[in-house]
Design a protein around this motif. Structure first.
Motif, PDB file in Angstrom:
ATOM      1  N   ASP A 145      -4.143  30.280   5.635  1.00 37.39           N
ATOM      2  CA  ASP A 145      -5.387  31.035   5.680  1.00 37.39           C
ATOM      3  C   ASP A 145      -6.011  30.877   7.059  1.00 37.39           C
ATOM      4  O   ASP A 145      -5.371  30.391   7.999  1.00 37.39           O
ATOM      5  N   ALA A 146      -7.277  31.270   7.196  1.00 36.12           N
ATOM      6  CA  ALA A 146      -7.904  31.322   8.514  1.00 36.12           C
ATOM      7  C   ALA A 146      -8.404  29.974   9.013  1.00 36.12           C
ATOM      8  O   ALA A 146      -8.825  29.870  10.175  1.00 36.12           O
ATOM      9  N   ASP A 147      -8.398  28.936   8.188  1.00 39.11           N
ATOM     10  CA  ASP A 147      -8.883  27.631   8.637  1.00 39.11           C
ATOM     11  C   ASP A 147      -7.950  27.046   9.701  1.00 39.11           C
ATOM     12  O   ASP A 147      -6.777  27.421   9.808  1.00 39.11           O
ATOM     13  N   ASP A 148      -8.467  26.102  10.469  1.00 42.87           N
ATOM     14  CA  ASP A 148      -7.731  25.552  11.608  1.00 42.87           C
ATOM     15  C   ASP A 148      -6.968  24.257  11.295  1.00 42.87           C
ATOM     16  O   ASP A 148      -6.525  23.573  12.202  1.00 42.87           O
ATOM     17  N   ASP A 149      -6.831  23.901  10.012  1.00 43.44           N
ATOM     18  CA  ASP A 149      -6.204  22.620   9.669  1.00 43.44           C
ATOM     19  C   ASP A 149      -4.744  22.772   9.275  1.00 43.44           C
ATOM     20  O   ASP A 149      -4.179  21.909   8.605  1.00 43.44           O
ATOM     21  N   GLN A 150      -4.103  23.851   9.713  1.00 39.43           N
ATOM     22  CA  GLN A 150      -2.707  24.110   9.355  1.00 39.43           C
ATOM     23  C   GLN A 150      -1.883  24.256  10.636  1.00 39.43           C
ATOM     24  O   GLN A 150      -1.671  25.372  11.117  1.00 39.43           O
ATOM     25  N   PRO A 151      -1.431  23.149  11.205  1.00 41.46           N
ATOM     26  CA  PRO A 151      -0.702  23.223  12.474  1.00 41.46           C
ATOM     27  C   PRO A 151       0.592  24.022  12.400  1.00 41.46           C
ATOM     28  O   PRO A 151       1.102  24.468  13.434  1.00 41.46           O
ATOM     29  N   VAL A 179       2.203  27.179 -13.452  1.00 36.96           N
ATOM     30  CA  VAL A 179       1.909  26.023 -12.609  1.00 36.96           C
ATOM     31  C   VAL A 179       0.548  26.196 -11.949  1.00 36.96           C
ATOM     32  O   VAL A 179      -0.249  25.239 -11.875  1.00 36.96           O
ATOM     33  N   ALA A 180       0.239  27.389 -11.466  1.00 39.40           N
ATOM     34  CA  ALA A 180      -1.062  27.634 -10.844  1.00 39.40           C
ATOM     35  C   ALA A 180      -2.193  27.364 -11.836  1.00 39.40           C
ATOM     36  O   ALA A 180      -3.228  26.761 -11.485  1.00 39.40           O
ATOM     37  N   ALA A 181      -1.998  27.778 -13.104  1.00 41.14           N
ATOM     38  CA  ALA A 181      -3.021  27.532 -14.128  1.00 41.14           C
ATOM     39  C   ALA A 181      -3.147  26.041 -14.430  1.00 41.14           C
ATOM     40  O   ALA A 181      -4.255  25.521 -14.618  1.00 41.14           O
ATOM     41  N   ALA A 182      -2.014  25.327 -14.463  1.00 43.19           N
ATOM     42  CA  ALA A 182      -2.050  23.886 -14.731  1.00 43.19           C
ATOM     43  C   ALA A 182      -2.755  23.140 -13.604  1.00 43.19           C
ATOM     44  O   ALA A 182      -3.484  22.168 -13.836  1.00 43.19           O
ATOM     45  N   VAL A 183      -2.555  23.566 -12.362  1.00 41.90           N
ATOM     46  CA  VAL A 183      -3.231  22.942 -11.222  1.00 41.90           C
ATOM     47  C   VAL A 183      -4.738  23.113 -11.354  1.00 41.90           C
ATOM     48  O   VAL A 183      -5.516  22.170 -11.148  1.00 41.90           O
ATOM     49  N   HIS A 184      -5.169  24.297 -11.740  1.00 41.69           N
ATOM     50  CA  HIS A 184      -6.602  24.535 -11.931  1.00 41.69           C
ATOM     51  C   HIS A 184      -7.153  23.652 -13.057  1.00 41.69           C
ATOM     52  O   HIS A 184      -8.229  23.047 -12.914  1.00 41.69           O
ATOM     53  N   ALA A 185      -6.395  23.554 -14.147  1.00 43.42           N
ATOM     54  CA  ALA A 185      -6.857  22.752 -15.282  1.00 43.42           C
ATOM     55  C   ALA A 185      -6.985  21.280 -14.900  1.00 43.42           C
ATOM     56  O   ALA A 185      -7.933  20.597 -15.293  1.00 43.42           O
ATOM     57  N   CYS A 186      -6.038  20.766 -14.129  1.00 42.79           N
ATOM     58  CA  CYS A 186      -6.126  19.371 -13.679  1.00 42.79           C
ATOM     59  C   CYS A 186      -7.284  19.181 -12.700  1.00 42.79           C
ATOM     60  O   CYS A 186      -7.979  18.157 -12.727  1.00 42.79           O
ATOM     61  N   HIS A 196      -5.272  19.189  -1.739  1.00 41.77           N
ATOM     62  CA  HIS A 196      -6.607  18.621  -1.545  1.00 41.77           C
ATOM     63  C   HIS A 196      -7.711  19.664  -1.670  1.00 41.77           C
ATOM     64  O   HIS A 196      -8.888  19.315  -1.746  1.00 41.77           O
ATOM     65  N   ASP A 197      -7.365  20.946  -1.687  1.00 42.56           N
ATOM     66  CA  ASP A 197      -8.338  22.020  -1.869  1.00 42.56           C
ATOM     67  C   ASP A 197      -7.698  23.072  -2.776  1.00 42.56           C
ATOM     68  O   ASP A 197      -6.992  23.968  -2.310  1.00 42.56           O
ATOM     69  N   VAL A 198      -7.940  22.935  -4.076  1.00 42.89           N
ATOM     70  CA  VAL A 198      -7.267  23.801  -5.051  1.00 42.89           C
ATOM     71  C   VAL A 198      -7.679  25.248  -4.887  1.00 42.89           C
ATOM     72  O   VAL A 198      -6.857  26.165  -5.051  1.00 42.89           O
ATOM     73  N   GLN A 199      -8.926  25.505  -4.539  1.00 45.87           N
ATOM     74  CA  GLN A 199      -9.385  26.885  -4.396  1.00 45.87           C
ATOM     75  C   GLN A 199      -8.594  27.608  -3.304  1.00 45.87           C
ATOM     76  O   GLN A 199      -8.158  28.748  -3.498  1.00 45.87           O
ATOM     77  N   ARG A 200      -8.425  26.954  -2.170  1.00 49.32           N
ATOM     78  CA  ARG A 200      -7.647  27.566  -1.092  1.00 49.32           C
ATOM     79  C   ARG A 200      -6.180  27.705  -1.492  1.00 49.32           C
ATOM     80  O   ARG A 200      -5.522  28.690  -1.149  1.00 49.32           O
TER      81      ARG A 200
END
Length: 419
Positions: free
Chosen positions: A150-156, A77-84, A60-64
């Motif tokens: 990462d540092a966000d709080d949405d990863q239980p 695969v990482a490049a294909a995700v960015h392209a999509c 849901h957040d490709v940049q992260r």
């Protein structure tokens, strides 16, 4: 539409809501047949019954997610995700390059699955996993997989400090187990790796305390040649749980019908109910003009003794659902309630299941076959764990991936308790 992914390939596609999906194999549909991880910008899941392959990702957040995509699936695969994500492609098949991080992530996901869904059962002969031992190995795995978070709080699932704090009581026992195990064996190396990784994770998180200081001292000193210790003895329960210790409900009257109910693991937290298909039973009785149902549910060994609102949900002849409050007495949850049943009814159709209100997702269509497949899986894992301890040869290669037993499984496989 792209064809299904072949071996070593994944399909990357963009949904109408902008979510990018990476699919490399079969996708599990039942909650208790999926191992799931919440990671930076995405959710990863693996089919528990399908072997340890590449995960399915819902991004849901490709940049992260770019911080770990290449390290799990490879750069293509990482490049294909960015392209999509930017609209250059709608769907594409690309080769994947599984990495060590992918294997560690799969093991971490399976460990969280085991903490939630392991079907411990006295009736089925499946021992419970010691939660503190499993929790410490999950802490070590989470630290190893820090690139996923990462540092966000949405990863239980990024919960290293919490896991160590909640389960540090097992550190002394793990140290004793490590000291008593032949140093060249795979189990000894697995124990040492977990202990050293927990120590490093605690240091990184700024944790301190007597148990962690004892761990640091044990790791800094030369490893002693300890006497052999039975892992089952180290982690034996000290409780008064005794199967079938309680007296059955007897209310008199004529038995109208009796049967077993549905034991849907999704409807209550772990540690409440024995996971067997036969754990839920009921008896309908005629008491004069009244009709009453008695419910008995075999409790899990860790079931809370204090009052909790566990209930049985009853449905008679496709009518409305009603609930029967249950209370624990030794090894059984039990309760009774009046039934809305015609006096002349001789063969009522009664559906019954157990649930915890507020936790319950509602009745589902998951079959007993799914649950039986899970039981078969864990029985095979326990056989593997027991064999690993019996044949733990010096200089055996280290084990990794989801197929290798967790320390908690090895301890459970050697239990001498009455399972």
């Amino acid at each position: 539409m792209a064809r299904a992914a072949g071996e070593g390939e994944v399909v990357v596609s963009r949904g109408e809501d902008g979510t990018v999906h990476v699919v490399g194999g079969p996708v599990a549909t039942s909650d208790f047949t999926r191992a799931v991880l919440d990671v930076a910008g995405a959710v990863l899941d693996w089919p528990v019954l399908g072997g340890a392959g590449l995960p399915t990702a819902e991004i849901h957040d490709v940049q992260r997610a770019q911080q770990w995509l290449w390290a799990v699936y490879g750069e293509q695969v990482a490049a294909a995700v960015h392209a999509c994500a930017v609209g250059e492609l709608a769907s594409v098949r690309v080769p994947a390059e599984p990495t060590p991080l992918a294997g560690s992530a799969a093991r971490l996901g399976f460990g969280h699955w085991a903490a939630r869904w392991w079907p411990a059962s006295h009736l089925d002969g499946i021992p419970a996993l010691q939660p503190d031992v499993l929790g410490l190995e999950l802490a070590a795995l989470t630290h190893t997989c820090q690139q996923l978070f990462d540092a966000d709080d949405d990863q239980p699932d990024d919960c290293v400090a919490e896991l160590i704090g909640d389960h540090e009581a097992a550190l002394d026992a793990l140290i004793q187990w490590w000291h008593s195990t032949p140093p060249s064996s795979g189990t000894a190396r697995q124990l040492e790796n977990v202990l050293r990784t927990v120590d490093d994770a605690a240091d990184s998180a700024g944790l301190d305390g007597e148990a962690l200081r004892h761990l640091r001292t044990a790791l800094d000193r030369p490893r002693p040649d300890g006497n052999p210790v039975d892992a089952a003895t180290l982690f034996a329960r000290n409780d008064d749980y005794a199967l079938a210790a309680g007296e059955p409900l007897i209310t008199g009257g004529r038995v109208v019908a009796r049967g077993t109910g549905t034991n849907d693991w999704r409807r209550y937290p772990p540690g409440f109910v024995d996971a067997s298909e036969t754990a839920v039973s009921w008896t309908a009785r005629a008491l004069g003009a009244r009709r009453q149902i008695e419910v008995e549910v075999v409790a899990h060994i860790a079931a809370p003794v204090a009052e909790v609102p566990l209930a049985a949900e009853v449905r008679v002849n496709d009518g409305p659902r009603s609930r029967v409050p249950l209370s624990r007495r030794v090894d059984v949850w039990s309760g009774r309630a009046d039934l809305d049943l015609p006096a002349g009814e001789t063969e009522p159709h009664i559906e019954l299941g157990v649930l915890l209100p507020g936790f319950d997702p509602g009745p589902g269509s998951y079959s007993g076959a799914d649950r039986e497949a899970i039981r078969a899986l864990v029985r095979q894992r326990l056989v593997t764990a027991a064999t690993a301890t019996q044949l733990d040869a010096p200089n055996s290669p280290p084990q990794d991936g989801t197929s290798a037993p967790f320390l908690a499984e090895i301890a459970a496989a050697t239990t001498d308790e009455d399972y």
